[in-house]
Design a protein around this motif. Sequence first.
Motif, PDB file in Angstrom:
ATOM      1  N   SER A  20       0.836  -1.199   0.000  1.00 46.67           N
ATOM      2  CA  SER A  20       0.000   0.000   0.000  1.00 46.67           C
ATOM      3  C   SER A  20       0.880   1.262   0.000  1.00 46.67           C
ATOM      4  N   LEU A  67      -1.048   3.483  -4.369  1.00 44.50           N
ATOM      5  CA  LEU A  67      -1.965   2.345  -4.473  1.00 44.50           C
ATOM      6  C   LEU A  67      -2.523   1.959  -3.113  1.00 44.50           C
ATOM      7  N   THR A  73      -6.821  -3.559  -5.648  1.00 44.00           N
ATOM      8  CA  THR A  73      -6.553  -4.933  -6.053  1.00 44.00           C
ATOM      9  C   THR A  73      -7.633  -5.430  -7.009  1.00 44.00           C
ATOM     10  N   VAL A 129      -2.506  -5.280  -4.102  1.00 40.45           N
ATOM     11  CA  VAL A 129      -1.936  -4.306  -3.168  1.00 40.45           C
ATOM     12  C   VAL A 129      -2.188  -4.809  -1.755  1.00 40.45           C
TER      13      VAL A 129
END
Length: 119
Positions: A14, A87, A92, A117
């Motif tokens: 992340s 992200l 995801t 992620v």
Amino acid sequence: QVQLVESGGGLVQSGGSLRLSCAVSISFHAIGAMGWYRQAPGKQRELVAVFTDGVDGVSKYADFVKGRFTISRDDAKNTVNLQMNSLKPEDTALYYCNARPYVDRTDYWGQGTQVTVFP
């Protein structure tokens, strides 16, 4: 028949970044719209970022990626790219490239590239 080949997916923490590329088998001049969609498990496919009205036209982004993702084109490689920054785990999904040529206005899809992620 239009062919699209995606690359660049992977596993990222992340806050990290990934860059997706989509190589297309026809000239950009023949394409009316091109961009990226994604589909998470159990959810419908959704628009991420696209060029509308031609690959050198206006870009459109989903609200959930504005300010984080950037769509661009590379004329030398005949690719449309998606730079993904900051992200989040909710990003995801399986990311798909899409192209819609002027001649038949049919949606063509790539095979998808997985983006995962983790927190």
